[in-house]
Each structure stands twice: as structure tokens, then as C-alpha cells.
Design an enzyme around this catalytic site. Structure first.
Site, PDB file in Angstrom:
ATOM      1  N   ASP A   1       0.343  -5.275   5.336  1.00 21.40           N
ATOM      2  CA  ASP A   1      -0.624  -6.136   4.660  1.00 21.40           C
ATOM      3  C   ASP A   1      -0.514  -6.019   3.149  1.00 21.40           C
ATOM      4  O   ASP A   1       0.039  -5.056   2.620  1.00 21.40           O
ATOM      5  CB  ASP A   1      -2.041  -5.790   5.102  1.00 21.40           C
ATOM      6  CG  ASP A   1      -2.425  -4.353   4.757  1.00 21.40           C
ATOM      7  OD1 ASP A   1      -1.599  -3.461   5.044  1.00 21.40           O
ATOM      8  OD2 ASP A   1      -3.521  -4.119   4.218  1.00 21.40           O
ATOM      9  N   GLU A   2      -1.074  -7.000   2.475  1.00 21.02           N
ATOM     10  CA  GLU A   2      -1.224  -7.022   1.022  1.00 21.02           C
ATOM     11  C   GLU A   2       0.011  -6.525   0.266  1.00 21.02           C
ATOM     12  O   GLU A   2      -0.076  -5.601  -0.549  1.00 21.02           O
ATOM     13  CB  GLU A   2      -2.467  -6.210   0.623  1.00 21.02           C
ATOM     14  CG  GLU A   2      -3.751  -6.806   1.187  1.00 21.02           C
ATOM     15  CD  GLU A   2      -5.007  -6.099   0.742  1.00 21.02           C
ATOM     16  OE1 GLU A   2      -6.025  -6.767   0.540  1.00 21.02           O
ATOM     17  OE2 GLU A   2      -4.968  -4.853   0.592  1.00 21.02           O
ATOM     18  N   PRO A   3       1.165  -7.146   0.486  1.00 24.87           N
ATOM     19  CA  PRO A   3       2.363  -6.764  -0.287  1.00 24.87           C
ATOM     20  C   PRO A   3       2.345  -7.460  -1.649  1.00 24.87           C
ATOM     21  O   PRO A   3       3.085  -8.414  -1.908  1.00 24.87           O
ATOM     22  CB  PRO A   3       3.511  -7.275   0.596  1.00 24.87           C
ATOM     23  CG  PRO A   3       2.930  -8.479   1.297  1.00 24.87           C
ATOM     24  CD  PRO A   3       1.460  -8.183   1.488  1.00 24.87           C
TER      25      PRO A   3
ATOM     26  N   HIS B   1       0.822  -1.220   0.000  1.00 18.61           N
ATOM     27  CA  HIS B   1       0.000   0.000   0.000  1.00 18.61           C
ATOM     28  C   HIS B   1       0.858   1.272   0.000  1.00 18.61           C
ATOM     29  O   HIS B   1       0.491   2.270   0.619  1.00 18.61           O
ATOM     30  CB  HIS B   1      -0.957   0.008   1.187  1.00 18.61           C
ATOM     31  CG  HIS B   1      -2.081  -0.971   1.043  1.00 18.61           C
ATOM     32  ND1 HIS B   1      -3.191  -0.735   0.262  1.00 18.61           N
ATOM     33  CD2 HIS B   1      -2.244  -2.208   1.566  1.00 18.61           C
ATOM     34  CE1 HIS B   1      -4.000  -1.788   0.321  1.00 18.61           C
ATOM     35  NE2 HIS B   1      -3.450  -2.692   1.099  1.00 18.61           N
TER      36      HIS B   1
END
Length: 646
Positions: free
Chosen positions: A280-282, A215
């Protein structure tokens, strides 16, 4: 007993005594000892209660009602006891926070019961030690300071004690990086210090939150940081679509240098003992510039190798660490590597998926964790009410059963952060009750609706709570399988095209979601257009009948009205794309002209309402897809006119 006591969140234990009595015109505090007196003075207890009494006007006796304040060892630090026998109020507490919540209870009694109270005895304490809200300010919508003060006041009244302002863009005014973000209007260091002090006075822990791995798109889009990306120039997918860079390269020492500089500037302005490092969400981790290292040790260990260094930076500032749990719960081999000072934030926003499995896993592994459901308002304009109700209740039940240390309701800003603040009020209220008294609060939707009406919106018509819930139910008329969004929001963001292209590209979106970790349910749509028109008319009538007693009452009604117009416009766009009741080219052209004029007015109102509560920076990005759609209407109209002339 015929008496009732409207309190929300509901107290743990309530006992009745005979009768009811009127309180006096004002309150006077009597403290048991010097320490109790000092705490009551620091909390401005007498001032707060008298201010609340003054707001409800006359009707009581001219006498003063005594409030006896008694500190009692052994009470929960956030717990209290309250008694009213018609002669005096007695408040028992163990720590200052408990006395604060006792005061909140009395303030609500004044608002909802006026000056006559049934005689009662309350014993109360929360189920979750940490209860709060995470508000996304990283998708452009950065509130003004007075907007954030109002949010803290709203949280205090609900007995929340934790606030995160999620950041992924230039949302804090980093002095060293300011030149790279000339368009931004961030929160300054001085403003964060003011907000921190304001929140702490109300026992709300303002927790810094800054992305450190995934992000990071707004940063990686800038030339100064572009080469720090895992995928400079974008990440290829099996589809004819490239994902923009969003993930830092964990093997580049400059990534950690950037995080260190961010934390050096940001963290000193917060009294909180926590920092959320996110993580998160790499997307694409280990498949770009870090692939060689990932091939050597595996993606999970690559993730933890980098995360451990981020943890060290946070610890150097004396902070305990919060981090999102999607990677941890997906790669269970990471769990034994987690340090004991890391609390995992387990998130899930869909009602068809339970928190149970992750709660059980983290609990049995001895990992501290919070459960994090969502408001379901992002990418939805006015919300997805029934998804929200089930999601929050599930989080509370399983979080409590498995020993979660907190419940944080998340309020994201995906797809432009188009939702008005009031759309999230039911979720805030339900999360507050479910985290305070899970057994009674998680499923008592009627009490939540009444609280929203009477306390959050102070609506004399009695309909506001029901309306805010019903506004988030239009998605049932879409009958769409798109997840974590409504079809209407998706359509407005996606823009004008043919039915065939819409269906093809939507299936491509589903495949892309699978590529980055989604469920990938095939797209299906059974849009009930005529029912949607009836639904919209009913909601507009109900909105016009609200009688809100708030300083921003007209602003709230305008925000809801324009949100409804966006939903209606999405329905109109669907009608155009699918050719519903448009028998010929002239009918299509006339409807297109209507859509163009309608959207132009919606955008103008959207911009004005945005600036009433939020900063200028981010507005252009938030409204970009609306302007894109407006331009498509104008282009299509020109094409129609050209064909007509021929």
C-alpha cells in the site's frame, strides 16, 4: 420471558425453555464417540469449563453437571448448538473450531450469569469466516511476549480467529540485517514460534505481515539500503517540504532480493497459510528511479509487474497472499491482472466515506476481499469513538452484503503509538460482534459497552465501558477539520509556535495530504477550551471510581490517567499558543513554566508505562516529539528570563 442471556457476540438464534436452574460445582464431559472425545480432550474442554467455574466461586450444588459433546455433520465448520435444560448441557459441533466457540460461550455464561442459567437453546455460526485484528508493531511499539499472549486470550474470548502484527521497521529479528539496526529490540524467531503455537491452540491464525514496497522508511533510512529507494534522499513536492524515502525502487532487482531474504527468514516460523505483503501507499511510485519504466508501461502496470514477483516469492513458501487494496481500487485496470489466490484488504477509516463502492466493485469483479475498518485510536491518544462506531458498522454491513470473506479491525500506531491498549477495547468488541452477527452486533452499542465493562475490564463500578467510549469523544470539543487524527495529537507532535505559524503550517499539511492522495479539507478550528476543561474534570472523576478486577488493574488506570493528562496538556498548549486567558507576559511565562513541569512528569510516566508492556526499542522514537516540545518549553523559558533580566 423475563429471563435474559448476556452473550457477546450475540448468537444467531436463541430460543427459551421454561425456567432456570443452577449448574453443579464442576463439569464432566460425556462424548458421543471416540472422535468427539478426542476433540474435546485436545481442546481441554473439561479443564477449561472447570477453571471458569472455579473463578466464579461457590454457590452451585455439589453435583457435577454433565456436558454432552455430539459431533453432527452439516454444521458450519465454526458453528455450534448449545442446550441447557436444567439437567445437562448438550453441545453439537461439526469441527473442532465450532466446539471451541461453544466452550467460549459457556465460559462467558459463567462469568456473566454465575451458576444459575435460564434454560435455552442456541444455534450459532459467524457471518464472516475470517474475523480479526491487525496490530501495528511497525511504528516502534513492539509488545512483550506476555502482552501478545494476553491479546490472543482477549481475541479468543471474542471469537476472533485472525491476528496480524504489522511490520515496517526491524520488528522481526532478521539475522542477516541485524547489524543495521543495533537500536532495535525485535521479536525473535523463537518468540514468534511460541506465539504462533499459543494462538493456534486458541484457533487464532497468526498471519505474518511484512511491507515489500511502500512503508519501507525505517529500512531506507539506513545506509545499507538507502540506494534502494525510489527517491534516494527524499521526494520533492510542490511545497517547501521534502518527503523522506519510503518506497522501494521496483525496477531495482535488489529490492526483490531484499524481499526474498526477508521472507526466507520470516515465513517458516508461521503455520498460517497466509502472508500479508501489504503493497500500500507506494508514495512517489514511477516518479523517481522507476520513471523510465513507468513512462513505458504506466504506473499501474509498473505496480503489478513488481507485485507479481512478490507474489511468486510468497507462493514459493506455500502461502496465499493478502494485500492492501488502495492501489487496486484506485486503478481499476489492475483488477483483471490479480491472480485468484490474492485477497484484497479494502481499508477505510473515516465515517464520512462508505465501504459500499469498493465492496461492490471487488465483488462484481470476482476478487476475494476482506473489509478493514479501524479502531480510530491512533493519532488520537484516547480515540475518536463516534468515527469508530460508524466506520466498523459500515464495513460490516457492506462487507456482508457483498460477500467479503473477512473483517479485520486495524489498530495503527501513527504519531508515536501514544494510545493505551484499553482505548481500543470498544473497537475490538464491536468488530467481533459485527463480524460474527452483523445484523445484531454492528449497532448494539449498549451490549458492547456492557461487555467491555463486565468481561474485558471486570469493573465492579459498572462504569468502565461507558468511560472508555467517552474518553474517545474529546475531539468533538476541538471542532477541527483535520482527518484521521485529533487536533490535540497533531499539536503535541508538531510542537510550540505562534498562532500564525500554526495556521499556516497546518494549511500546508492539508496541501501535502492532497499531494500524497488525501482529501485535503481546508483546516478549520473552533476549539471549545472551557468545555474541554469541564470534560477533562468529569473523566478524571469517573476514572478514579473504577473498580477493576484484573491483575493489571492499576496499570490500566495509570495508562488512562496519563493519556488524559496528554489530552489536558494539549489543551494547555492550545491555550498558550492562542493566548487564552493570559493577559500579559508574566501570565504567559507562568503558564509556560507549568507546561514545562507538567510535560516532564508526563514523559517520565509515559516511559515507565511503555516498558511495562513493550520492549525498549522504539520508545525513544515514540517519545521524540514530546521531548522536542519539552526542549522548546525550556528554550522559551530561557528567552523569557533573559528578557526579564534586561
Amino acid at each position: 420471558m423475563s429471563e435474559t442471556l448476556n452473550l457477546y457476540p450475540p448468537p444467531k438464534k436463541l430460543e427459551w425453555a421454561e425456567g432456570s436452574s443452577a449448574i453443579g460445582s464442576s463439569f464432566v464431559i460425556h462424548a458421543q464417540d471416540e472422535q468427539s472425545e478426542r476433540i474435546a480432550f485436545e481442546l481441554r474442554l473439561q479443564e477449561r469449563l472447570n477453571a471458569a467455574a472455579a473463578r466464579i466461586g461457590g454457590g452451585g450444588s455439589s453435583d457435577k453437571t454433565a456436558v454432552n459433546v455430539v459431533r453432527r455433520e452439516g454444521l458450519h465448520p465454526q458453528g455450534y448448538m448449545a442446550e441447557w435444560d436444567g439437567g445437562e448441557v448438550t453441545l453439537f459441533f461439526g469441527e473442532a473450531e465450532g466446539l471451541h466457540y461453544a466452550a467460549v460461550t459457556l465460559e462467558q455464561l459463567l462469568v456473566r450469569h454465575g451458576r444459575r442459567w435460564p434454560h435455552f437453546r442456541i444455534e450459532d455460526e459467524p457471518d464472516f469466516p475470517v474475523r480479526g485484528i491487525m496490530l501495528d508493531i511497525g511504528r516502534g511499539k513492539i509488545p512483550k511476549l506476555e502482552t501478545l499472549y494476553a491479546l490472543v486470550d482477549r481475541m479468543s474470548a471474542l471469537k476472533f480467529n485472525h491476528l496480524q502484527l504489522y511490520m515496517e521497521g526491524f520488528d522481526f529479528d532478521y539475522n542477516e540485517f541485524r547489524d543495521s539496526f543495533p537500536e532495535a529490540t525485535p521479536i525473535t524467531a523463537g518468540e514468534f514460534r511460541l506465539l504462533d503455537a499459543y494462538a493456534n491452540e486458541r484457533f487464532v491464525d497468526l498471519v505474518p505481515s511484512q511491507n515489500c514496497l511502500g512503508h519501507m522508511g525505517p529500512w531506507l533510512a539506513k545506509p545499507a539500503f538507502a540506494d534502494l529507494a525510489e527517491h534516494p534522499g527524499g521526494q520533492a513536492t510542490p511545497l517547501p517540504v521534502k518527503l523522506p524515502p519510503t518506497t522501494l525502487n521496483p525496477t531495482d532487482p535488489r529490492s526483490l532480493e531484499l524481499v526474498g531474504k526477508m521472507f526466507d527468514e520470516l515465513l517458516p516460523h508461521f503455520a498460517s497459510g497466509y502472508v500479508n505483503v501489504n503493497m500500500d501507499e507506494p508514495f512517489g511510485l514511477g516518479r523517481g528511479q522507476s520513471k523510465q519504466r513507468a513512462d513505458e508501461i504506466g504506473v499501474p502496470r509498473l505496480y503489478m509487474e513488481y507485485a507479481s514477483k512478490v507474489f511468486d516469492i510468497a507462493r514459493s513458501h506455500g502461502k496465499r497472499i493478502l494485500m492492501w487494496g488502495d492501489i487496486v481500487t484506485k486503478h481499476k485496470e489492475i483488477i483483471p491482472l490479480l491472480p485468484p489466490d490474492v485477497t484484497v484488504l479494502d481499508w477505510n477509516y473515516d465515517d464520512h466515506t462508505s465501504f459500499e463502492a469498493h465492496c461492490k466493485l471487488l465483488s462484481e469483479s470476482g476478487v476475494p476481499f476482506f473489509v478493514c475498518p479501524g479502531t480510530s485510536t491512533w493519532s488520537a491518544i484516547t480515540g475518536r469513538t463516534d468515527n469508530m462506531l460508524a466506520n466498523i458498522a459500515d464495513a460490516a454491513r457492506h462487507g456482508k452484503a457483498h460477500g467479503a470473506g473477512g473483517l479485520i479491525v486495524t489498530d495503527w500506531g501513527d504519531s508515536g503509538h501514544w494510545q493505551p491498549p484499553v482505548a481500543s477495547y470498544p473497537a475490538y468488541a464491536l468488530a467481533a460482534a459485527a463480524s460474527w452477527h452483523t445484523a445484531k452486533g454492528a449497532l448494539d452499542h449498549a451490549a458492547m459497552e456492557q461487555y467491555v465493562t463486565e468481561c474485558m475490564l471486570r469493573d465492579g463500578s459498572g462504569a468502565a465501558g461507558k468511560l472508555t467510549l467517552e474518553l474517545g469523544r474529546y475531539y468533538h470539543l476541538e471542532n477541527s477539520t483535520l482527518e484521521n487524527m485529533t487536533y490535540t495529537s497533531y499539536l503535541l507532535n508538531r510542537g510550540l509556535s505562534s498562532r500564525e505559524k500554526l495556521e499556516s503550517e497546518t494549511q500546508m499539511l492539508v496541501q501535502l495530504l492532497v499531494e500524497i492522495g488525501g482529501r485535503g479539507i481546508p483546516f478549520a478550528l473552533d476549539y471549545r477550551y472551557e468545555e474541554m476543561q469541564d470534560w477533562l474534570r468529569s473523566r478524571e472523576e469517573e476514572l478514579s471510581g473504577l473498580r477493576l478486577d484484573l491483575p493489571d488493574a492499576e496499570l490500566i488506570k495509570e495508562e488512562l490517567r496519563n493519556a488524559l493528562r496528554l489530552v489536558a496538556h494539549g489543551a494547555g498548549l492550545h491555550r498558550y499558543i492562542f493566548g487564552l486567558e493570559l493577559p500579559d507576559a508574566e501570565a504567559e511565562r507562568a503558564w509556560l513554566a507549568h507546561l514545562q513541569a507538567d510535560l516532564a512528569d508526563i514523559i517520565e510516566t509515559f516511559n515507565r508505562l511503555w516498558l511495562a508492556r513493550n520492549r525498549q526499542g522504539g520508545l525513544e522514537a515514540s517519545a521524540r516529539n514530546l521531548y522536542k516540545l519539552l526542549g522548546q518549553y525550556e528554550d522559551r523559558l530561557r528567552d523569557c528570563e533573559a528578557k526579564k533580566e534586561k
